[in-house]
Motif scaffolding. Structure first.
Motif, mmCIF file in Angstrom:
data_model
loop_
_atom_site.group_PDB
_atom_site.id
_atom_site.type_symbol
_atom_site.label_atom_id
_atom_site.label_comp_id
_atom_site.label_asym_id
_atom_site.label_seq_id
_atom_site.Cartn_x
_atom_site.Cartn_y
_atom_site.Cartn_z
ATOM 1 N N TYR A 1 8.343 2.038 -61.201
ATOM 2 C CA TYR A 1 8.650 3.428 -60.882
ATOM 3 C C TYR A 1 10.120 3.606 -60.510
ATOM 4 C CZ TYR A 1 4.012 5.666 -60.920
ATOM 5 O OH TYR A 1 2.829 6.227 -61.310
ATOM 6 N N TYR A 2 10.589 2.849 -59.515
ATOM 7 C CA TYR A 2 11.925 3.082 -58.965
ATOM 8 C C TYR A 2 13.046 2.676 -59.919
ATOM 9 C CZ TYR A 2 10.490 4.511 -54.280
ATOM 10 O OH TYR A 2 9.989 5.214 -53.214
ATOM 11 N N ILE A 3 12.849 1.600 -60.673
ATOM 12 C CA ILE A 3 13.937 1.097 -61.525
ATOM 13 C C ILE A 3 13.866 1.645 -62.942
ATOM 14 C CG2 ILE A 3 15.039 -0.968 -62.458
ATOM 15 C CD1 ILE A 3 15.369 -0.541 -59.412
ATOM 16 N N PHE A 4 12.684 1.644 -63.541
ATOM 17 C CA PHE A 4 12.575 2.017 -64.955
ATOM 18 C C PHE A 4 12.278 3.496 -65.183
ATOM 19 C CE2 PHE A 4 11.682 -2.568 -64.987
ATOM 20 C CZ PHE A 4 12.632 -2.979 -65.907
ATOM 21 N N ILE A 5 11.707 4.173 -64.189
ATOM 22 C CA ILE A 5 11.402 5.601 -64.356
ATOM 23 C C ILE A 5 12.383 6.450 -63.550
ATOM 24 C CG2 ILE A 5 9.671 7.414 -64.093
ATOM 25 C CD1 ILE A 5 7.527 5.251 -64.477
ATOM 26 N N PHE A 6 12.345 6.323 -62.217
ATOM 27 C CA PHE A 6 13.289 7.084 -61.399
ATOM 28 C C PHE A 6 14.722 6.671 -61.709
ATOM 29 C CE2 PHE A 6 9.809 6.961 -57.878
ATOM 30 C CZ PHE A 6 8.973 7.708 -58.684
ATOM 31 N N GLY A 7 14.890 5.405 -62.079
ATOM 32 C CA GLY A 7 16.215 4.901 -62.398
ATOM 33 C C GLY A 7 16.855 5.587 -63.586
ATOM 34 N N GLN A 8 16.042 6.204 -64.451
ATOM 35 C CA GLN A 8 16.607 6.959 -65.564
ATOM 36 C C GLN A 8 17.523 8.069 -65.062
ATOM 37 O OE1 GLN A 8 16.188 6.396 -68.918
ATOM 38 N NE2 GLN A 8 15.173 4.500 -68.289
ATOM 39 N N PHE A 9 17.186 8.621 -63.901
ATOM 40 C CA PHE A 9 18.071 9.600 -63.271
ATOM 41 C C PHE A 9 19.070 8.926 -62.337
ATOM 42 C CE2 PHE A 9 18.760 12.008 -59.274
ATOM 43 C CZ PHE A 9 19.713 12.890 -59.761
ATOM 44 N N SER A 10 18.568 8.010 -61.485
ATOM 45 C CA SER A 10 19.426 7.388 -60.481
ATOM 46 C C SER A 10 20.675 6.765 -61.086
ATOM 47 C CB SER A 10 18.637 6.326 -59.714
ATOM 48 O OG SER A 10 17.555 6.894 -59.014
ATOM 49 N N PHE A 11 20.511 6.073 -62.207
ATOM 50 C CA PHE A 11 21.629 5.346 -62.825
ATOM 51 C C PHE A 11 22.259 6.098 -63.990
ATOM 52 C CE2 PHE A 11 18.441 1.948 -61.563
ATOM 53 C CZ PHE A 11 18.963 1.808 -60.288
ATOM 54 N N ALA A 12 21.862 7.348 -64.177
ATOM 55 C CA ALA A 12 22.365 8.134 -65.308
ATOM 56 C C ALA A 12 23.789 8.608 -65.060
ATOM 57 C CB ALA A 12 21.456 9.332 -65.563
ATOM 58 N N LYS A 13 24.541 8.705 -66.127
ATOM 59 C CA LYS A 13 25.864 9.284 -66.071
ATOM 60 C C LYS A 13 25.780 10.750 -66.460
ATOM 61 C CE LYS A 13 28.296 4.987 -67.229
ATOM 62 N NZ LYS A 13 29.232 4.320 -68.181
ATOM 63 N N LYS A 14 26.668 11.536 -65.891
ATOM 64 C CA LYS A 14 26.684 12.962 -66.221
ATOM 65 C C LYS A 14 27.041 13.134 -67.684
ATOM 66 C CE LYS A 14 28.838 17.402 -65.089
ATOM 67 N NZ LYS A 14 29.202 17.712 -66.478
ATOM 68 N N THR A 15 26.249 13.925 -68.380
ATOM 69 C CA THR A 15 26.513 14.204 -69.788
ATOM 70 C C THR A 15 27.118 15.594 -69.932
ATOM 71 O OG1 THR A 15 24.239 15.026 -70.061
ATOM 72 C CG2 THR A 15 24.652 12.705 -70.572
ATOM 73 N N SER B 1 17.842 2.267 -55.933
ATOM 74 C CA SER B 1 17.515 3.415 -56.780
ATOM 75 C C SER B 1 17.783 4.730 -56.060
ATOM 76 C CB SER B 1 16.050 3.342 -57.224
ATOM 77 O OG SER B 1 15.719 4.442 -58.050
ATOM 78 N N LEU B 2 17.251 4.857 -54.841
ATOM 79 C CA LEU B 2 17.445 6.096 -54.087
ATOM 80 C C LEU B 2 18.899 6.265 -53.653
ATOM 81 C CD1 LEU B 2 14.246 6.324 -51.842
ATOM 82 C CD2 LEU B 2 14.810 7.671 -53.866
ATOM 83 N N ALA C 1 20.795 9.532 -54.225
ATOM 84 C CA ALA C 1 21.327 10.256 -53.066
ATOM 85 C C ALA C 1 22.812 10.538 -53.230
ATOM 86 C CB ALA C 1 21.079 9.449 -51.793
ATOM 87 N N GLY C 2 23.527 9.619 -53.876
ATOM 88 C CA GLY C 2 24.937 9.851 -54.147
ATOM 89 C C GLY C 2 25.148 11.043 -55.060
ATOM 90 N N LYS C 3 24.290 11.175 -56.063
ATOM 91 C CA LYS C 3 24.388 12.306 -56.993
ATOM 92 C C LYS C 3 24.031 13.629 -56.312
ATOM 93 C CE LYS C 3 23.446 9.944 -61.409
ATOM 94 N NZ LYS C 3 23.530 8.546 -60.960
ATOM 95 N N LEU C 4 23.065 13.572 -55.366
ATOM 96 C CA LEU C 4 22.530 14.795 -54.778
ATOM 97 C C LEU C 4 23.035 15.053 -53.349
ATOM 98 C CD1 LEU C 4 18.851 14.471 -56.079
ATOM 99 C CD2 LEU C 4 20.781 15.663 -57.133
ATOM 100 N N ASN C 5 24.041 14.298 -52.937
ATOM 101 C CA ASN C 5 24.681 14.494 -51.635
ATOM 102 C C ASN C 5 23.705 14.382 -50.456
ATOM 103 O OD1 ASN C 5 27.114 14.920 -52.942
ATOM 104 N ND2 ASN C 5 26.939 17.150 -52.907
#
Length: 370
Positions: free
Chosen positions: A20-34, A326-327, A331-335
């Motif tokens: 969940y945290y790495i392969f699913i939520f991580g799709q957002f957590s580690f994503a770069k802004k497009t 992951s969080l 959290a960095g992206k969402l302040n």
């Protein structure tokens, strides 16, 4: 033998959490802004539904009317308010040419149903691209419309944004609320990134009129008081038509609850719609929650009996390590980084609060739209 089975189960649970945290939520957590491929700024209708919100409207309307966007209207829906909301709306309509007021009278069939009020507002909107927020919300910047609207393309007709809560110093409840909001957003953004969008929040959500009318509006769940946001997204969103927006300029902020009782009742309303999600979405949410609960219970039991305690402790450390990674990125992206040190404690509180909400909702219905 029993403790061996419990240890194996704990290891499996940690594995599920890792997925969940790495392969699913991580799709957002580690994503770069497009960057968007939108070439022109589409005309947008901002939809705001209010019921007895005169004070909030006074505070937040100035931010809406001064957005840095070339062509937009603001559709203000008064849902049979008993305060001065309608009078204030009508003043704005006279003063600004891009403000339209929709008056909703109490209807016996749809009494107190926000979806009915929103439907009238959507019908009144002159533009095909709709951006939604609540009357007690305010955009983080004057580029809110621009940031959300630029995600629209020929293919992407639903945009999921982030609806944050204001920070309150020295408030532990505030940290609970914001950490839960962070975790929820990390989940629905992550699933959207892998092509399985399942919800959005009405505090910051955009979609086209075409999507709304193609789905028959809210007709499939009109009798359910809540769900004008998450149930609609769950119904119509898919891999092809959904995008996410998580730039800080696109955030909206709401005033958080100040008491545990008010927050608990709010959670009851939010959770009440999840049972109507699609089967796969109910399964993945249920599996995630059960894995959280079992992780805590099994870890406590095995440590209490000191069974293979070094191995158990290793699993616990590994689990918290990858969740924090992951969080942390999310959290960095969402302040929301200041909430992370409290994660182990707040997670336990959220798990058992969720359990309490579930059983409370079994025996009484939550109160919905004012």
């Amino acid at each position: 033998m029993v403790f061996t089975i419990l240890l194996i189960t704990l290891a499996v649970i940690v594995g599920i959490q890792f997925i969940y945290y790495i392969f699913i939520f991580g799709q957002f957590s580690f994503a770069k802004k497009t960057t968007s491929t939108t070439l022109t700024k589409v005309p947008v209708s901002v939809i705001v539904c209010a019921k007895n919100e005169v004070e909030n409207i006074k505070k937040f309307f100035p931010i809406l009317i001064t957005q840095n966007y070339p062509e937009y209207e603001i559709v203000l829906i008064d849902d049979a308010s008993t305060d001065e909301t309608l009078e204030l709306f009508e003043e704005y309509e006279k003063e600004y040419t891009n403000v339209k007021v929709v008056k909703v009278k109490n209807n016996e069939t749809f009494w107190g149903n926000k979806k009915y009020a929103l439907t009238l507002g959507i019908k009144a909107a002159k533009n095909d691209y709709l951006l939604f927020t609540d009357a007690d919300c305010f955009p983080n910047t004057k580029n809110w419309i621009s940031q959300m609207a630029e995600q629209f393309t020929n293919e992407k007709s639903i945009i999921l944004g982030y609806g944050a809560y204001e920070k309150i110093k020295n408030s532990f409840l505030n940290k609970i609320i914001r950490l839960e909001t962070l975790l929820t957003a990390t989940q629905y953004f992550g699933w959207a990134k892998i092509g399985k969008p399942y919800m959005g929040v009405g505090r910051n959500l955009a979609y086209t009129k075409k999507e709304f009318y193609s789905a028959g509006g809210f007709i499939e769940h009109m009798k359910v008081r809540s769900g004008d946001d998450d149930l609609f997204v769950n119904q119509v969103a898919n891999k092809s038509n959904t995008a996410i927006c998580f730039t800080p300029e696109s955030f909206t902020y709401s005033e958080p609850k100040k008491s545990f009782k008010d927050w608990f009742n709010q959670k009851r309303r939010h959770v009440s719609t999840a049972k109507l999600y699609k089967g796969f979405d109910r399964f993945q949410l249920g599996l995630f929650y059960i894995s959280q609960l079992l992780f805590i219970l099994l870890a406590v039991i095995l440590l209490a009996f000191q069974f293979e305690w070094m191995l158990v402790l290793g699993l616990i450390i590994f689990r918290y390590a990858f969740t924090w990674v992951s969080l942390g990125y999310a959290a960095g992206k969402l302040n929301e980084k200041d909430t992370l040190p409290w994660f182990p404690i707040i997670e336990i509180l959220l798990i058992f609060t969720q359990l309490n909400v579930f059983f409370t909702n079994l025996f009484s219905k939550p109160v919905h739209w004012k």
